[in-house]
Motif scaffolding. Structure first.
Motif, PDB file in Angstrom:
ATOM      1  N   ILE A 185      32.936  51.620  54.920  1.00 49.60           N
ATOM      2  CA  ILE A 185      32.586  50.979  53.660  1.00 49.60           C
ATOM      3  C   ILE A 185      32.949  49.715  53.622  1.00 49.60           C
ATOM      4  CG2 ILE A 185      34.535  52.750  52.553  1.00 49.60           C
ATOM      5  CD1 ILE A 185      32.510  52.883  50.420  1.00 49.60           C
ATOM      6  N   LEU A 186      32.538  48.999  52.556  1.00 50.90           N
ATOM      7  CA  LEU A 186      32.886  47.386  52.425  1.00 50.90           C
ATOM      8  C   LEU A 186      32.560  47.799  51.059  1.00 50.90           C
ATOM      9  CD1 LEU A 186      33.505  44.254  52.944  1.00 50.90           C
ATOM     10  CD2 LEU A 186      31.487  43.710  53.439  1.00 50.90           C
ATOM     11  N   ILE A 187      33.280  47.093  49.861  1.00 58.78           N
ATOM     12  CA  ILE A 187      33.008  47.088  48.562  1.00 58.78           C
ATOM     13  C   ILE A 187      33.530  45.542  48.216  1.00 58.78           C
ATOM     14  CG2 ILE A 187      33.932  48.343  46.213  1.00 58.78           C
ATOM     15  CD1 ILE A 187      35.534  50.847  48.043  1.00 58.78           C
ATOM     16  N   GLU A 188      32.879  45.687  47.577  1.00 58.38           N
ATOM     17  CA  GLU A 188      33.050  43.908  46.621  1.00 58.38           C
ATOM     18  C   GLU A 188      33.142  44.071  45.412  1.00 58.38           C
ATOM     19  OE1 GLU A 188      30.729  39.663  45.370  1.00 58.38           O
ATOM     20  OE2 GLU A 188      29.514  41.188  46.443  1.00 58.38           O
ATOM     21  N   TYR A 189      34.528  44.232  44.788  1.00 59.73           N
ATOM     22  CA  TYR A 189      34.920  43.817  43.527  1.00 59.73           C
ATOM     23  C   TYR A 189      35.217  42.460  43.057  1.00 59.73           C
ATOM     24  CZ  TYR A 189      37.604  45.410  39.232  1.00 59.73           C
ATOM     25  OH  TYR A 189      38.078  45.926  38.330  1.00 59.73           O
ATOM     26  N   SER A 190      34.344  42.866  42.038  1.00 64.16           N
ATOM     27  CA  SER A 190      33.869  40.940  40.802  1.00 64.16           C
ATOM     28  C   SER A 190      35.469  40.441  40.474  1.00 64.16           C
ATOM     29  CB  SER A 190      32.692  41.038  39.974  1.00 64.16           C
ATOM     30  OG  SER A 190      32.657  40.587  39.354  1.00 64.16           O
ATOM     31  N   LEU A 191      35.842  39.515  40.768  1.00 71.32           N
ATOM     32  CA  LEU A 191      37.359  38.903  40.145  1.00 71.32           C
ATOM     33  C   LEU A 191      37.133  38.302  38.905  1.00 71.32           C
ATOM     34  CD1 LEU A 191      39.569  37.908  43.561  1.00 71.32           C
ATOM     35  CD2 LEU A 191      39.002  40.480  41.420  1.00 71.32           C
ATOM     36  N   ALA A 192      35.100  37.990  38.562  1.00 71.17           N
ATOM     37  CA  ALA A 192      35.197  36.957  37.400  1.00 71.17           C
ATOM     38  C   ALA A 192      35.714  36.838  36.310  1.00 71.17           C
ATOM     39  CB  ALA A 192      33.782  37.145  37.248  1.00 71.17           C
ATOM     40  N   ASP A 193      35.151  38.544  35.554  1.00 72.95           N
ATOM     41  CA  ASP A 193      36.296  38.941  34.341  1.00 72.95           C
ATOM     42  C   ASP A 193      37.492  38.286  34.700  1.00 72.95           C
ATOM     43  OD1 ASP A 193      33.236  39.378  33.162  1.00 72.95           O
ATOM     44  OD2 ASP A 193      33.803  41.662  33.642  1.00 72.95           O
ATOM     45  N   MET A 194      38.406  38.991  35.581  1.00 71.28           N
ATOM     46  CA  MET A 194      39.212  38.624  35.708  1.00 71.28           C
ATOM     47  C   MET A 194      40.052  37.428  35.699  1.00 71.28           C
ATOM     48  SD  MET A 194      42.613  40.173  38.389  1.00 71.28           S
ATOM     49  CE  MET A 194      41.763  38.960  39.755  1.00 71.28           C
ATOM     50  N   LYS A 195      39.093  36.949  36.549  1.00 69.66           N
ATOM     51  CA  LYS A 195      39.116  34.580  36.529  1.00 69.66           C
ATOM     52  C   LYS A 195      39.339  34.350  35.497  1.00 69.66           C
ATOM     53  CE  LYS A 195      39.149  34.164  40.981  1.00 69.66           C
ATOM     54  NZ  LYS A 195      38.581  33.022  42.551  1.00 69.66           N
ATOM     55  N   LYS A 196      38.367  35.009  34.181  1.00 67.70           N
ATOM     56  CA  LYS A 196      38.286  34.233  32.917  1.00 67.70           C
ATOM     57  C   LYS A 196      38.877  34.256  31.965  1.00 67.70           C
ATOM     58  CE  LYS A 196      34.070  34.629  29.581  1.00 67.70           C
ATOM     59  NZ  LYS A 196      33.391  34.979  29.360  1.00 67.70           N
ATOM     60  N   ASN A 197      39.251  35.637  31.995  1.00 65.60           N
ATOM     61  CA  ASN A 197      40.267  36.121  31.268  1.00 65.60           C
ATOM     62  C   ASN A 197      42.392  35.216  31.955  1.00 65.60           C
ATOM     63  OD1 ASN A 197      39.398  37.719  29.665  1.00 65.60           O
ATOM     64  ND2 ASN A 197      39.932  39.771  31.417  1.00 65.60           N
ATOM     65  N   GLU A 198      42.090  35.363  33.305  1.00 69.28           N
ATOM     66  CA  GLU A 198      43.462  34.339  33.489  1.00 69.28           C
ATOM     67  C   GLU A 198      42.999  33.175  33.052  1.00 69.28           C
ATOM     68  OE1 GLU A 198      43.202  34.256  37.861  1.00 69.28           O
ATOM     69  OE2 GLU A 198      44.118  36.185  38.053  1.00 69.28           O
ATOM     70  N   THR A 199      41.659  32.652  33.222  1.00 64.91           N
ATOM     71  CA  THR A 199      42.058  30.908  32.032  1.00 64.91           C
ATOM     72  C   THR A 199      41.796  31.370  30.850  1.00 64.91           C
ATOM     73  OG1 THR A 199      40.361  30.503  34.603  1.00 64.91           O
ATOM     74  CG2 THR A 199      40.148  28.956  32.078  1.00 64.91           C
ATOM     75  N   LEU A 200      41.297  31.819  30.326  1.00 67.73           N
ATOM     76  CA  LEU A 200      41.737  31.817  28.849  1.00 67.73           C
ATOM     77  C   LEU A 200      42.865  31.949  28.718  1.00 67.73           C
ATOM     78  CD1 LEU A 200      38.842  34.015  27.330  1.00 67.73           C
ATOM     79  CD2 LEU A 200      39.020  32.470  27.022  1.00 67.73           C
ATOM     80  N   SER A 201      43.631  32.846  29.334  1.00 68.79           N
ATOM     81  CA  SER A 201      44.898  32.905  29.197  1.00 68.79           C
ATOM     82  C   SER A 201      45.937  31.096  29.739  1.00 68.79           C
ATOM     83  CB  SER A 201      45.216  34.266  29.992  1.00 68.79           C
ATOM     84  OG  SER A 201      45.745  34.789  30.198  1.00 68.79           O
ATOM     85  N   LEU A 202      45.574  30.963  30.939  1.00 71.67           N
ATOM     86  CA  LEU A 202      45.950  29.572  31.413  1.00 71.67           C
ATOM     87  C   LEU A 202      45.738  28.572  30.091  1.00 71.67           C
ATOM     88  CD1 LEU A 202      47.845  28.098  33.356  1.00 71.67           C
ATOM     89  CD2 LEU A 202      45.137  27.781  34.317  1.00 71.67           C
ATOM     90  N   LEU A 203      44.735  28.198  29.117  1.00 74.61           N
ATOM     91  CA  LEU A 203      43.932  27.374  28.378  1.00 74.61           C
ATOM     92  C   LEU A 203      44.814  27.733  27.351  1.00 74.61           C
ATOM     93  CD1 LEU A 203      40.687  27.341  28.559  1.00 74.61           C
ATOM     94  CD2 LEU A 203      41.879  25.377  29.265  1.00 74.61           C
ATOM     95  N   LEU A 204      45.071  29.093  26.752  1.00 70.81           N
ATOM     96  CA  LEU A 204      45.734  29.435  25.624  1.00 70.81           C
ATOM     97  C   LEU A 204      46.926  29.192  25.580  1.00 70.81           C
ATOM     98  CD1 LEU A 204      45.965  30.672  23.103  1.00 70.81           C
ATOM     99  CD2 LEU A 204      45.964  32.967  23.790  1.00 70.81           C
TER     100      LEU A 204
END
Length: 641
Positions: free
Chosen positions: A143-162
């Motif tokens: 079983i191969l599962i793809e988990y999206s990291l877009a939201d997490m990276k978006k949050n990380e980017t926002l956190s970094l920018l903040l």
């Protein structure tokens, strides 16, 4: 660069460095946080797969595709799962459940994982997790599962920018606060110091800084105030000393420039360093042009004494030279020169003082000549007295002869003597008249009287000047002087004053002038003699004197003019005619003192004016003005001598 810019730059560099350090710390922290999150996600996915692993294994074993898809969809419903891929043991794709059809991408990732034996990995925006599905210790699928990291990276980017924005905002605020604090504590006091220094630079010495703080800048301001006061005190002292020096220099310059002597300062090489106004006038060039030039080049008159001046510099001894003869403007001058060596620690040279003694030498000669004239005058007076004695006998005898020979009546002694001789007085008178003897006797008597008058004038002229001033008519003085001049005769030059024509233009009712008659007649006689000789030597055909007298009301003076029709004189001679010892006559024929003495008598003794007008070839006119009120220099009657 200004201190303000330097401080701002250093503050910016410091805060930029702090920001960079914060960012550098944030990046590893963020990376570590991402890794932790990935592990949590993997653990989470393991939990979900473990829950459905048995039903999924049975469905794969029995090849129930529908049941496999249902299980895959259940997993897809987990938040963040992007795709689910199920493979059998032979790596065949059994199920491809995704928000978008990406089985090709899933297949590629499965092949990559199978090839490299990976159980998890990340791509740009996804976390991939691969897990084997076992049944009785045998893998029947994957079983191969793809988990999206877009939201997490978006949050990380926002956190970094903040975080970055917070740091930047904090840095800016801190910079502004720091800048304000530095400006208040450092820059404003420094600006105040700079402004005060600028005012001192402009000459406002003694400037003081107020509101001094108790820190290092306050200490600096205190030192500045002390320095400013010292500068102001020193400047005032220097100004006062400069003022005193300037006054002293001006006084010395005035004294030096007022000196009638020529004063020159030279260095040890004989070059001019300083001189006074009299030296500039004598040299005829400005000091700036003469500065640094050799002395003998500027004053060629002392060329022959340069060796003596050099000797004085070498020996450091004073040298004196008297009556140095030199020609200045075609006139012989006599100079006294003194050389004073000057020796100091830094300067070597000499001060040369030159005095023009020409007038003194000429005055000495004039005094000698006056003594001679006095001697001649005394001799003439003695001769006049000696002449008067026989002259009186001649006149007396001539009158007696006339009475005895021509008086026919009234004198009894004459009649008796004639009768005793056998004749009469009438016969004797007739004889005398026929022989013109009475006329001859009259001529003898008239000539004797004339000689007596001439002798009287000579005595008056030769007498020493102890006369007192008395009112005189200038017209009468002219006439009396003409009588005295009429005896002037030079046999060798065939010169006879009597041959000169005299024209008189006298104004009537002239006021009398207080004067010393003898001295005024001396002046008139000198002018008449000079004019007569000039007309004779110039070959004037009809020599003539024109004598004028008139009263000038504006000046309150009586003017007399003596004009001749001789050869006249040029402008150079006219300007110098009253100088002592100046003469246009050949050497030995004139002393050059007559007109200078005359000028002195008129201007100094009588407070009058004397001038001459002449054009070459048109004669000369001497103008003499005497004040009606007289001069203070005259010896008035009754005044103390």
């Amino acid at each position: 660069m200004k201190l303000r810019l330097k401080i701002h730059r250093e503050i910016a560099k410091a805060f930029l460095s702090v920001s960079c350090i914060c960012v550098l710390i944030l990046i590893p922290w963020q990376t570590r946080k991402t890794t932790v999150m990935n592990h949590k996600l993997i653990s989470l996915m393991q939990t979900f797969i473990t829950r459905d692993i048995s039903p999924l294994a049975n469905a794969i074993f029995e090849e129930r595709i529908r049941s496999i898809n249902v299980r895959a969809k259940n997993i897809l419903e987990i938040e963040g799962v992007e795709s689910v891929y199920i493979f059998d043991a032979k790596y065949r794709l059994l199920s491809d459940i995704s928000t978008e059809p990406q089985w090709i991408k899933g297949d590629l990732h499965f092949q990559t994982a199978a090839k490299h034996n990976l159980d998890s990995w990340t791509t740009k925006n996804s976390l991939w997790y691969l897990q084997a599905i076992p049944v009785f210790d045998e893998t029947i699928g994957y079983i191969l599962i793809e988990y999206s990291l877009a939201d997490m990276k978006k949050n990380e980017t926002l956190s970094l920018l903040l975080f970055t924005g917070t740091i930047v905002m904090f840095t800016l605020i801190l910079m502004l606060l720091t800048n304000r604090l530095i400006r208040k504590i450092i820059l404003r006091p420094v600006d105040h110091l700079i402004q005060s220094m600028t005012e001192i630079e402009k000459g406002q010495y003694g400037r003081q800084i107020s509101n001094i703080s108790e820190d290092e800048i306050g200490e600096l301001a205190g030192k500045f105030n002390s320095m400013s006061l010292e500068i102001d005190t020193s400047y005032n002292q220097i100004e006062n000393r400069n003022k005193q020096l300037k006054q002293t220099k001006n006084l010395l310059d005035s004294i030096i420039n007022s000196m009638p002597s020529i004063l020159i300062t030279i260095d040890d090489q004989g070059r001019i360093k300083e001189w006074n106004t009299r030296a500039e006038e004598a040299a005829g060039i400005s000091f700036s042009s003469a500065m640094g030039k050799p002395l003998n080049e500027v004053f060629p008159m002392i060329e022959k004494h340069m060796d003596d001046i050099s000797s004085a510099l070498t020996d450091k001894a004073t040298r004196k030279f008297t009556k140095v003869e030199t020609m200045i403007k075609n006139r012989l001058h006599y100079l006294d020169m003194i050389v004073y060596p000057v020796v100091t620690e830094t300067v070597e040279g000499a001060v040369i003082i030159i005095d023009d003694r020409t007038d003194i030498v000429y005055m000495e000669k004039m005094m000698i000549q006056n003594e001679k004239m006095l001697s001649v005058g005394g001799l003439a007076a003695g001769m006049a007295h000696e002449i008067n004695n026989p002259l009186a006998g001649i006149l007396q005898t001539a009158n007696v002869l006339k009475n005895r020979l021509t008086e026919t009546t009234g004198i009894q002694a004459n009649i008796k003597a004639a009768e005793a001789a056998g004749t009469t007085m009438e016969s004797i008178r007739d004889y005398m008249e026929s022989r013109n003897i009475p006329h001859m006797l009259d001529v003898i008597i008239e000539s004797g009287r004339r000689v007596a008058e001439i002798v009287s004038n000579m005595l008056s002229f030769a007498r020493k000047s102890d006369d007192t001033a008395a009112p005189h008519s200038l017209s009468n003085l002219l006439d009396k002087t003409l009588e005295l001049a009429s005896t002037d005769y030079d046999l060798k030059k065939k010169y006879d004053f009597m041959a000169i024509r005299i024209r008189k233009e006298y104004e009537d009712n002239l006021p009398e002038v207080p004067c010393e008659a003898g001295k005024v007649k001396q002046v008139i006689l000198n002018i008449l003699r000079n004019g007569a000789q000039a007309m004779q030597e110039g070959g004037t055909e009809i020599p003539c004197f024109t004598l004028r007298t008139q009263y000038e009301k504006e000046k309150k003076m009586v003017c007399m003019e003596i004009e001749d029709n001789g050869p006249g004189m040029d402008e150079e001679a006219r300007k110098r005619i009253f100088e002592p010892f100046f003469t246009t006559k050949p050497v030995g024929k004139g002393t050059g003192l007559g007109l200078s003495v005359s000028y002195f008598i008129i201007t100094e003794n009588h407070g009058g004016e004397m001038s001459v007008e002449s054009i070459p070839g048109s004669g000369a006119k001497f103008i003499i003005r005497l004040p009606v009120k007289g001069s203070r220099n005259l010896h008035e009657p009754g005044a103390q001598q």
